[in-house]
Design a protein around this motif. Structure first.
Motif, short mmCIF file in Angstrom:
data_model
loop_
_atom_site.label_atom_id
_atom_site.label_comp_id
_atom_site.label_asym_id
_atom_site.label_seq_id
_atom_site.Cartn_x
_atom_site.Cartn_y
_atom_site.Cartn_z
N GLY A 177 -3.35 10.94 98.14
CA GLY A 177 -4.36 10.15 97.44
C GLY A 177 -4.43 8.72 97.94
N VAL A 178 -3.66 8.43 98.99
CA VAL A 178 -3.66 7.07 99.51
C VAL A 178 -4.42 7.04 100.83
N TYR A 179 -5.28 6.06 100.94
CA TYR A 179 -6.05 5.91 102.16
C TYR A 179 -5.53 4.70 102.93
N PRO A 180 -5.40 4.70 104.25
CA PRO A 180 -5.62 5.85 105.13
C PRO A 180 -4.44 6.81 105.07
N MET A 181 -4.73 8.09 105.27
CA MET A 181 -3.68 9.09 105.26
C MET A 181 -2.99 9.08 106.63
N TRP A 182 -1.67 9.07 106.59
CA TRP A 182 -0.93 9.08 107.86
C TRP A 182 -0.78 10.52 108.33
N ASP A 183 -1.74 11.00 109.12
CA ASP A 183 -1.63 12.40 109.52
C ASP A 183 -1.28 12.56 110.99
N ARG A 184 -0.95 11.46 111.65
CA ARG A 184 -0.66 11.61 113.08
C ARG A 184 0.79 11.99 113.34
N PHE A 185 1.64 11.87 112.33
CA PHE A 185 3.04 12.21 112.52
C PHE A 185 3.37 13.49 111.77
N GLY A 186 4.03 14.41 112.44
CA GLY A 186 4.50 15.60 111.76
C GLY A 186 3.43 16.66 111.60
N ASP A 208 19.07 25.45 112.69
CA ASP A 208 19.16 25.48 111.23
C ASP A 208 18.17 24.51 110.63
N LEU A 209 17.28 25.02 109.81
CA LEU A 209 16.34 24.15 109.10
C LEU A 209 17.07 23.61 107.87
N VAL A 210 17.50 22.35 107.94
CA VAL A 210 18.31 21.81 106.85
C VAL A 210 17.54 20.89 105.92
N GLY A 211 16.38 20.39 106.38
CA GLY A 211 15.69 19.43 105.52
C GLY A 211 14.18 19.42 105.69
N LEU A 212 13.54 18.68 104.80
CA LEU A 212 12.10 18.42 104.89
C LEU A 212 11.92 16.91 104.79
N HIS A 213 11.02 16.41 105.61
CA HIS A 213 10.87 14.95 105.71
C HIS A 213 9.42 14.54 105.56
N CYS A 214 9.20 13.40 104.93
CA CYS A 214 7.88 12.78 104.99
C CYS A 214 8.06 11.27 105.00
N HIS A 215 7.06 10.60 105.49
CA HIS A 215 7.02 9.13 105.39
C HIS A 215 5.55 8.83 105.22
N ILE A 216 5.15 8.55 103.97
CA ILE A 216 3.73 8.62 103.65
C ILE A 216 2.97 7.33 103.97
N GLY A 217 3.67 6.28 104.36
CA GLY A 217 3.00 5.03 104.67
C GLY A 217 3.96 3.89 104.47
N THR A 218 3.48 2.68 104.70
CA THR A 218 4.37 1.55 104.53
C THR A 218 3.71 0.53 103.60
N PHE A 219 4.52 -0.24 102.90
CA PHE A 219 4.06 -1.19 101.89
C PHE A 219 3.14 -0.48 100.89
#
Ligand SMILES: Cc1ncc(COP(=O)(O)O)c(C=O)c1O
Lengths: 452, 84
Positions: A177-186, A208-219
């Motif tokens: 729901g936050v613009y701009p969406m960071w879709d270039r990573f992952g 081994d798939l041990v985790g799930l990661h996201c980083h949805i933006g900064t500030f």
């Protein structure tokens, strides 16, 4: 007869209703010392400009953040985001507090190893990981966060030649729901790309798939975006559990919490606009706890918080080079630091305090840096007291990204000093000198003589 | 530099220009200079007065004085802007 202390004459038009439009209350107190060290003394000893970092503020901020999460969720782990500030002494303050390392390049990975971080406590993020670097990370049991399919295949190939099984997570991007969406990573969540990558990893059974990661933006100023992200990652984790009977060990929510800086264009001061750790923690932890994980299956929560943990601890000390009057009547003050070392002045209206007593009279002032470039503006408009040549100032909340994104442009980068818990200053990065630049240059023989 | 005749000054550094309703604030030394200008003192008289009162050298004050007088002009407080 003793003479009266001089201040240059200033006059300013009063605009009813607009008084103090630019000045903020706190900018009107001088900051003469940092953690018990006089600003003037620090500058005499280490030169101007000078970055100063408060170890006390780092540790206090870290403990505050840690408490906000640990009081809401049973398993929490911070990983220091190296790119935010990778001066080794700073990293080790975070490591001593219990932070793992989060790195995004081979260079940062080497720094973490150099600092003594065990391989299995290094998270390796980012789109640029060479086969060599990946191999080292696999051998060190590091957590590799896969950014794209090419990387997935490279790791798969490497895994078949190595004895260690790679420990991996995938980075997931999504609509929060936050613009701009960071879709270039992952890998994207909504279009099924993420699930696809997960299936490939599990079915190939080379890692081994041990985790799930996201980083949805900064500030990120909206904690609710984290609630959405945490819910989506939890849904993925639970569907992996159902489909493949594999538990995800951790969910890594990345970084992005806002610091107390004031974003350009923001009407509110950062300190009033930015959510606190408690609000982010509430959003994330509530979503994880309500996601439907069974008892004992709750994943470890990893946080890669960067700027919110270090921004407040950093100060930039500087000196006035000169004052000018612009053609529109505004005052211009030229400082000995500019966007070359204060990169974040492109995003923030940094709070700047004079470092010596001054009267309450101010002028609308533009603060320029010393670069011969038009873009070198530190503050476009600030109600500022009448400073004169050689007066000193303190720029606040500069701990994040400046000491990594600074430029060596027409001058040398300044020294960095860390003030310890007992108020003792330590030089943690030397001021650069001409050799810092010249040593890397190579002169072809035929150009050795400049012929003038 | 001649100031408009009718501008009003308060002891606290509040300056009012009745010809257009504009008001200004100035610091103590600015107020002192405006008062001296109102008394039609010359630049060198003002300079002598300020240098004997304040901890400042001639070069610094001269530079700041020009800048200040220039601002008074920009703010339309000089007599040249006075309409009869
Ligand atoms: C993957 C990742 N984690 C953590 C961070 C730190 O972010 P922040 O400083 O906004 O907390 C970043 C910064 O861009 C990042 O890319």
């Amino acid at each position: 007869m003793k003479k009266v202390q001089y201040e240059r004459p200033v006059i300013q038009r009063l605009n009813v209703g607009l008084m103090n439009k630019y000045g903020s209350r706190t900018e009107f107190t001088p900051v003469t010392q940092i953690d018990g060290n006089a600003v003037a003394q620090l500058i005499t000893q280490y030169g101007s400009p000078l970055f100063v970092i408060s170890e006390r503020t780092i540790r206090q901020t870290y403990r505050q953040a840690n408490r906000a999460f640990k009081t809401r969720y049973p398993k929490v782990q911070f990983a220091w985001s190296y790119k935010t500030n990778y001066i080794n002494a700073v990293c080790n303050v975070f490591h001593q507090e219990g932070s793992w390392a989060e790195v995004v390049s081979g260079f940062e990975y080497s720094k973490a190893i150099y600092n003594g971080v065990p391989g299995n406590k290094i998270i390796f993020n980012g789109p640029d990981k060479s086969a060599e670097e990946l191999k080292l990370a696999i051998e060190n049991n590091s957590l590799i966060h896969i950014d794209n399919l090419d990387e997935l295949y490279t790791i798969n190939d490497l895994a078949s030649t190595l004895t260690k099984r790679p420990r991996v997570a995938i980075r997931v991007n999504m609509d929060t729901g936050v613009y701009p969406m960071w879709d270039r990573f992952g890998f994207n969540y909504e279009n099924g790309e993420a699930l696809d990558a997960i299936n490939k990893i599990v079915l190939n059974n080379n890692m081994d798939l041990v985790g799930l990661h996201c980083h949805i933006g900064t500030f990120m100023l909206t904690p609710s975006a984290y609630a959405i992200a945490a819910t989506k990652l939890s849904e993925l984790a639970i569907s992996i559990q159902k489909k493949h009977k594999k538990s995800i060990e951790y969910i890594d929510m990345g970084g992005g919490f806002a610091s107390h800086n004031t974003l350009k264009g923001s009407y509110l001061q950062g300190i009033d606009a930015s959510p606190g750790f408690d609000q982010y923690a509430e959003a994330i932890c509530t979503s994880l706890l309500n996601a439907g994980f069974s008892e004992g299956e709750l994943p470890l929560l990893i946080l890669e918080t960067g700027r919110a943990l270090i921004d407040e601890a950093g100060y930039l000390l500087g000196s006035v080079i000169s004052n000018k009057r612009l053609s529109d009547g505004r005052r211009a003050t030229i400082m000995d630091f500019g966007v070359n070392i204060l990169f974040t002045s492109f995003w923030y209206n940094h709070k700047i305090s004079p470092a010596q007593p001054f009267s309450q009279y101010t002028e609308d002032t533009v603060i320029y840096g010393p670069l011969c470039m038009n873009i070198d503006v530190v503050r476009e408009n600030i109600a500022f007291p009448a400073l004169k040549k050689n007066d000193q100032v303190v720029v606040h909340t500069v701990g994040a990204y400046n000491m990594t994104q600074w430029m060596q442009f027409i001058a040398m980068r300044p020294a960095v000093v860390l003030i310890d818990m007992n108020d003792k200053p330590h030089l943690i990065r030397k001021r650069e000198n001409i050799n810092s630049v010249q040593n890397e240059e190579v002169m072809p023989d035929y150009l050795k003589d400049c012929l003038l | 530099m001649k100031l408009k005749k009718n501008i009003a000054l308060s002891d606290t550094g509040f300056v009012f220009d009745p010809s257009n309703g504009n008001s200004f604030s100035t610091n103590p030394i600015g107020l002192e200079i405006i008062q001296l200008l109102k008394q039609n003192k010359t630049q060198s008289e003002i300079e002598t007065k300020i240098l004997s009162t304040y901890e400042v050298d001639k070069n610094t004050f001269e530079k700041d004085y020009y800048d200040f007088v220039n601002m008074l002009g920009k703010l339309k407080l000089n007599a040249a802007d006075e309409k009869d």
